[in-house]
Motif scaffolding. Sequence first.
Motif, PDB file in Angstrom:
ATOM      1  N   LEU A   1       0.826  -1.203   0.000  1.00 49.47           N
ATOM      2  CA  LEU A   1       0.000   0.000   0.000  1.00 49.47           C
ATOM      3  C   LEU A   1       0.864   1.258   0.000  1.00 49.47           C
ATOM      4  N   PHE A   2       1.960   1.233   0.746  1.00 52.59           N
ATOM      5  CA  PHE A   2       2.901   2.345   0.828  1.00 52.59           C
ATOM      6  C   PHE A   2       3.443   2.704  -0.557  1.00 52.59           C
ATOM      7  N   ASN A   3       3.564   1.701  -1.408  1.00 52.48           N
ATOM      8  CA  ASN A   3       4.093   1.890  -2.761  1.00 52.48           C
ATOM      9  C   ASN A   3       3.010   2.033  -3.823  1.00 52.48           C
ATOM     10  N   ASP A   4       1.755   2.063  -3.428  1.00 58.36           N
ATOM     11  CA  ASP A   4       0.626   2.111  -4.356  1.00 58.36           C
ATOM     12  C   ASP A   4       0.192   3.550  -4.631  1.00 58.36           C
ATOM     13  N   PRO A   5       0.344   4.013  -5.881  1.00 57.86           N
ATOM     14  CA  PRO A   5      -0.083   5.383  -6.191  1.00 57.86           C
ATOM     15  C   PRO A   5      -1.601   5.584  -6.139  1.00 57.86           C
ATOM     16  N   GLY A   6      -2.359   4.508  -6.014  1.00 56.04           N
ATOM     17  CA  GLY A   6      -3.814   4.621  -5.921  1.00 56.04           C
ATOM     18  C   GLY A   6      -4.329   4.615  -4.495  1.00 56.04           C
ATOM     19  N   LEU A   7      -3.428   4.655  -3.508  1.00 60.69           N
ATOM     20  CA  LEU A   7      -3.831   4.610  -2.099  1.00 60.69           C
ATOM     21  C   LEU A   7      -4.806   5.740  -1.781  1.00 60.69           C
ATOM     22  N   GLY A   8      -5.914   5.393  -1.178  1.00 60.06           N
ATOM     23  CA  GLY A   8      -6.905   6.391  -0.793  1.00 60.06           C
ATOM     24  C   GLY A   8      -7.570   7.056  -1.983  1.00 60.06           C
TER      25      GLY A   8
ATOM     26  N   SER B   1       2.936   7.997  -4.612  1.00 58.57           N
ATOM     27  CA  SER B   1       2.682   7.079  -3.510  1.00 58.57           C
ATOM     28  C   SER B   1       3.475   7.582  -2.313  1.00 58.57           C
ATOM     29  N   CYS B   2       3.304   6.958  -1.172  1.00 58.16           N
ATOM     30  CA  CYS B   2       4.081   7.338   0.011  1.00 58.16           C
ATOM     31  C   CYS B   2       5.575   7.233  -0.286  1.00 58.16           C
ATOM     32  N   ALA B   3       5.932   6.231  -1.088  1.00 52.59           N
ATOM     33  CA  ALA B   3       7.335   5.963  -1.391  1.00 52.59           C
ATOM     34  C   ALA B   3       7.994   7.068  -2.221  1.00 52.59           C
ATOM     35  N   ASN B   4       7.231   7.929  -2.861  1.00 49.45           N
ATOM     36  CA  ASN B   4       7.834   9.026  -3.611  1.00 49.45           C
ATOM     37  C   ASN B   4       8.599   9.975  -2.688  1.00 49.45           C
ATOM     38  N   CYS B   5       8.036  10.248  -1.529  1.00 52.61           N
ATOM     39  CA  CYS B   5       8.701  11.140  -0.572  1.00 52.61           C
ATOM     40  C   CYS B   5       9.552  10.365   0.423  1.00 52.61           C
ATOM     41  N   HIS B   6       9.230   9.086   0.625  1.00 50.35           N
ATOM     42  CA  HIS B   6       9.908   8.268   1.632  1.00 50.35           C
ATOM     43  C   HIS B   6      10.334   6.935   1.009  1.00 50.35           C
ATOM     44  N   PRO B   7      11.252   6.943   0.031  1.00 55.44           N
ATOM     45  CA  PRO B   7      11.650   5.682  -0.609  1.00 55.44           C
ATOM     46  C   PRO B   7      12.177   4.676   0.410  1.00 55.44           C
TER      47      PRO B   7
ATOM     48  N   ILE C   1       4.261   9.409  17.300  1.00 59.28           N
ATOM     49  CA  ILE C   1       3.106  10.189  16.846  1.00 59.28           C
ATOM     50  C   ILE C   1       1.918   9.263  16.632  1.00 59.28           C
ATOM     51  N   ASP C   2       0.788   9.818  16.265  1.00 59.19           N
ATOM     52  CA  ASP C   2      -0.366   9.008  15.876  1.00 59.19           C
ATOM     53  C   ASP C   2      -0.173   8.654  14.404  1.00 59.19           C
ATOM     54  N   PRO C   3       0.287   7.437  14.104  1.00 57.47           N
ATOM     55  CA  PRO C   3       0.605   7.111  12.719  1.00 57.47           C
ATOM     56  C   PRO C   3      -0.597   7.179  11.782  1.00 57.47           C
ATOM     57  N   ALA C   4      -1.789   6.783  12.241  1.00 59.04           N
ATOM     58  CA  ALA C   4      -2.963   6.819  11.377  1.00 59.04           C
ATOM     59  C   ALA C   4      -3.297   8.254  10.975  1.00 59.04           C
ATOM     60  N   LEU C   5      -3.207   9.178  11.915  1.00 58.67           N
ATOM     61  CA  LEU C   5      -3.470  10.581  11.617  1.00 58.67           C
ATOM     62  C   LEU C   5      -2.460  11.115  10.602  1.00 58.67           C
ATOM     63  N   THR C   6      -1.197  10.775  10.801  1.00 58.22           N
ATOM     64  CA  THR C   6      -0.149  11.238   9.896  1.00 58.22           C
ATOM     65  C   THR C   6      -0.310  10.627   8.516  1.00 58.22           C
ATOM     66  N   ILE C   7      -0.618   9.353   8.449  1.00 61.15           N
ATOM     67  CA  ILE C   7      -0.833   8.684   7.162  1.00 61.15           C
ATOM     68  C   ILE C   7      -1.975   9.359   6.421  1.00 61.15           C
ATOM     69  N   ASN C   8      -3.080   9.609   7.119  1.00 60.29           N
ATOM     70  CA  ASN C   8      -4.223  10.244   6.451  1.00 60.29           C
ATOM     71  C   ASN C   8      -3.914  11.681   6.019  1.00 60.29           C
ATOM     72  N   ARG C   9      -3.067  12.389   6.765  1.00 60.72           N
ATOM     73  CA  ARG C   9      -2.666  13.742   6.336  1.00 60.72           C
ATOM     74  C   ARG C   9      -1.930  13.678   5.000  1.00 60.72           C
ATOM     75  N   CYS C  10      -1.060  12.679   4.868  1.00 61.05           N
ATOM     76  CA  CYS C  10      -0.322  12.534   3.607  1.00 61.05           C
ATOM     77  C   CYS C  10      -1.254  12.114   2.471  1.00 61.05           C
TER      78      CYS C  10
ATOM     79  N   THR D   1      -4.510  12.745   2.177  1.00 59.25           N
ATOM     80  CA  THR D   1      -5.397  13.846   1.767  1.00 59.25           C
ATOM     81  C   THR D   1      -4.621  15.064   1.278  1.00 59.25           C
ATOM     82  N   GLY D   2      -3.356  15.162   1.637  1.00 63.25           N
ATOM     83  CA  GLY D   2      -2.513  16.279   1.194  1.00 63.25           C
ATOM     84  C   GLY D   2      -1.790  15.950  -0.095  1.00 63.25           C
ATOM     85  N   PRO D   3      -0.513  15.571  -0.002  1.00 61.70           N
ATOM     86  CA  PRO D   3       0.291  15.337  -1.197  1.00 61.70           C
ATOM     87  C   PRO D   3      -0.284  14.299  -2.167  1.00 61.70           C
ATOM     88  N   LEU D   4      -0.932  13.242  -1.647  1.00 56.66           N
ATOM     89  CA  LEU D   4      -1.471  12.219  -2.545  1.00 56.66           C
ATOM     90  C   LEU D   4      -2.804  12.624  -3.165  1.00 56.66           C
ATOM     91  N   GLU D   5      -3.442  13.651  -2.602  1.00 61.23           N
ATOM     92  CA  GLU D   5      -4.730  14.152  -3.111  1.00 61.23           C
ATOM     93  C   GLU D   5      -5.795  13.063  -3.152  1.00 61.23           C
TER      94      GLU D   5
END
Length: 111
Positions: free
Chosen positions: A36-43, A50-56, A68-77, A79-83
């Motif tokens: 999922l981390f490597n999936d450009p269709g996530l969310g 994908s998440c891996a673009n910024c965090h290979p 931190i709250d990982p779920a909150l941070t994941i969802n921020r990414c 809804t933000g950069p991944l749109e």
Amino acid sequence: MNSNTILSTFVLCGVFGLSACSGSAEKASAERGEALFNDPGLGGSVNAFSCANCHPGGEGLAGVAETIDPALTINRCITGPLEGTAIDTGSADMKSLVLYLESLEAVPVTD
């Protein structure tokens, strides 16, 4: 099964996807989280990132799940950069992403 029950089931399957209605939903795992981390269709992301673009390879994320709250941070990414659209924090997808983050060892930041 009455017509209201059938209609409700049809609507729920359409909204949440067939896996939610098949009874064979995947279980959470770090391996699934990595996919999922490597999936450009996530969310439902509308761009090619994908998440891996910024965090290979999870770069820079080791230990994040502990501080931190990982779920909150994941969802921020998502809804933000991944749109995309935030995913349910109790879903197997979110649990898998958190397990993947927890599995990361210290990855040195490259220049």
